[in-house]
Write an enzyme that holds these catalytic residues in place. Structure first.
Site, PDB file in Angstrom:
ATOM      1  N   ARG A  70      72.429  74.197  45.542  1.00 55.15           N
ATOM      2  CA  ARG A  70      71.719  74.349  46.816  1.00 55.15           C
ATOM      3  C   ARG A  70      72.531  73.903  48.021  1.00 55.15           C
ATOM      4  NH1 ARG A  70      66.807  71.718  44.334  1.00 55.15           N
ATOM      5  NH2 ARG A  70      68.271  71.577  42.624  1.00 55.15           N
ATOM      6  N   GLU A 107      69.949  62.310  38.284  1.00 59.41           N
ATOM      7  CA  GLU A 107      68.590  61.825  38.027  1.00 59.41           C
ATOM      8  C   GLU A 107      68.075  62.289  36.668  1.00 59.41           C
ATOM      9  OE1 GLU A 107      65.482  62.994  40.805  1.00 59.41           O
ATOM     10  OE2 GLU A 107      64.271  61.280  40.227  1.00 59.41           O
TER      11      GLU A 107
HETATM   12  O1  LIG Z   1      71.707  62.350  43.307  1.00 55.97           O
HETATM   13  P1  LIG Z   1      71.664  62.956  41.948  1.00 55.97           P
HETATM   14  O2  LIG Z   1      70.909  62.126  40.953  1.00 55.97           O
HETATM   15  O3  LIG Z   1      73.027  63.320  41.460  1.00 55.97           O
HETATM   16  O4  LIG Z   1      70.808  64.310  42.030  1.00 55.97           O
HETATM   17  C1  LIG Z   1      70.976  65.249  43.048  1.00 55.97           C
HETATM   18  C2  LIG Z   1      71.472  66.567  42.539  1.00 55.97           C
HETATM   19  O5  LIG Z   1      70.527  67.166  41.670  1.00 55.97           O
HETATM   20  C3  LIG Z   1      70.152  68.457  42.173  1.00 55.97           C
HETATM   21  O6  LIG Z   1      70.942  69.454  41.655  1.00 55.97           O
HETATM   22  P2  LIG Z   1      70.860  69.926  40.135  1.00 55.97           P
HETATM   23  O7  LIG Z   1      71.821  69.102  39.349  1.00 55.97           O
HETATM   24  O8  LIG Z   1      69.454  69.955  39.716  1.00 55.97           O
HETATM   25  O9  LIG Z   1      71.521  71.350  40.144  1.00 55.97           O
HETATM   26  P3  LIG Z   1      71.113  72.747  40.750  1.00 55.97           P
HETATM   27  O10 LIG Z   1      71.315  72.611  42.242  1.00 55.97           O
HETATM   28  O11 LIG Z   1      72.102  73.641  40.116  1.00 55.97           O
HETATM   29  O12 LIG Z   1      69.689  73.022  40.396  1.00 55.97           O
HETATM   30  C4  LIG Z   1      70.395  68.349  43.659  1.00 55.97           C
HETATM   31  O13 LIG Z   1      70.541  69.615  44.275  1.00 55.97           O
HETATM   32  C5  LIG Z   1      71.634  67.513  43.714  1.00 55.97           C
HETATM   33  O14 LIG Z   1      72.814  68.297  43.560  1.00 55.97           O
HETATM   34  N1  LIG Z   2      63.542  64.909  42.550  1.00 61.90           N
HETATM   35  C1  LIG Z   2      64.365  65.926  42.806  1.00 61.90           C
HETATM   36  N2  LIG Z   2      63.950  67.002  43.498  1.00 61.90           N
HETATM   37  C2  LIG Z   2      64.813  68.019  43.748  1.00 61.90           C
HETATM   38  N3  LIG Z   2      66.075  68.025  43.353  1.00 61.90           N
HETATM   39  C3  LIG Z   2      66.518  66.963  42.671  1.00 61.90           C
HETATM   40  N4  LIG Z   2      67.718  66.654  42.171  1.00 61.90           N
HETATM   41  C4  LIG Z   2      67.651  65.463  41.572  1.00 61.90           C
HETATM   42  N5  LIG Z   2      66.432  64.957  41.683  1.00 61.90           N
HETATM   43  C5  LIG Z   2      65.702  65.874  42.365  1.00 61.90           C
END
Ligand SMILES: O=P(O)(O)OC[C@H]1O[C@H](OP(=O)(O)OP(=O)(O)O)[C@H](O)[C@@H]1O
Ligand SMILES: Nc1ncnc2[nH]cnc12
Length: 183
Positions: A70, A107
């Site tokens: 994103r 997370e």
């Molecule tokens: O601070 P953190 O604990 O590292 O989490 C944040 C990350 O998690 C989500 O992406 P995700 O890994 O879900 O990937 P995506 O954007 O491909 O769905 C979000 O867009 C961040 O990149």
């Molecule tokens: N709670 C949350 N909502 C959306 N994106 C995330 N990436 C990691 N944690 C998330």
């Protein structure tokens, strides 16, 4: 209602997604509203152009690093308006050519990020941008990739900061967020 309250009101809130006990915050409703998306981009640009980023030391932002997936929705438009380069950080196995790697815990899981070698020149100033920071694991890994290429991360920017997970304390540069989520 303030601009920030308006953006916050648009967020989708999904309990137990993508797994139990995670409340997922969905930014896509903001992108479905062109006026809201403009408010969002203007907020980032006002911050980047009027606020003095201490670690920038009067220099310019050379590179905007966007995180898979994103961060790709925000990075190119911010880079274009700043007349900076856009560089993607992708999950492992998606980028061609020689790459640098950084493993991270986020997370809800573990992953590896990559950046193509030669996309940041030694001494360049970078900002890292993504939709949301939770634990900060992905942001820390992105900062490591910038550093591996000799670049300097001067700020980390997010639409949403899950403040209760305290990502700020793990980062090597200031964190800017538009919306703070506290639980
Ligand atoms: O601070 P953190 O604990 O590292 O989490 C944040 C990350 O998690 C989500 O992406 P995700 O890994 O879900 O990937 P995506 O954007 O491909 O769905 C979000 O867009 C961040 O990149
Ligand atoms: N709670 C949350 N909502 C959306 N994106 C995330 N990436 C990691 N944690 C998330």
């Amino acid at each position: 209602m303030s601009d920030v309250e308006y953006l916050k009101s648009l967020l989708g809130v999904h309990h137990d997604f993508p797994k139990k006990d995670v409340t997922f915050l969905d930014i896509f409703p903001i992108l479905r509203d062109p006026a809201a998306f403009e408010v969002l981009i203007t907020n980032f640009l006002d911050h980047l152009t009027s606020h003095t980023i201490p670690s920038l030391e009067g220099g310019k932002i050379d590179v905007v690093v966007g995180l898979d997936a994103r961060g790709f929705l925000l990075g190119p438009i911010i880079a274009s308006r700043l007349k900076a380069a856009f560089v993607p950080v992708r999950k492992i196995g998606k980028l061609p050519g020689e790459c640098v790697d950084a493993e991270y815990q986020k997370e809800y899981g573990k992953d590896v990020f990559q950046m193509q070698v030669g996309t940041i020149q030694p001494g360049q100033n970078a900002i890292v941008i993504d939709d949301l920071v939770a634990t900060g694991g992905s942001a820390v890994a992105a900062g490591e990739l910038v550093a591996k290429q000799g670049g300097k991360t001067v700020e980390y920017l997010f639409i949403i900061e899950a403040t209760f997970l305290n990502a700020r304390s793990k980062l090597d540069a200031p964190l800017y967020s538009i919306i703070q989520a506290d639980g």
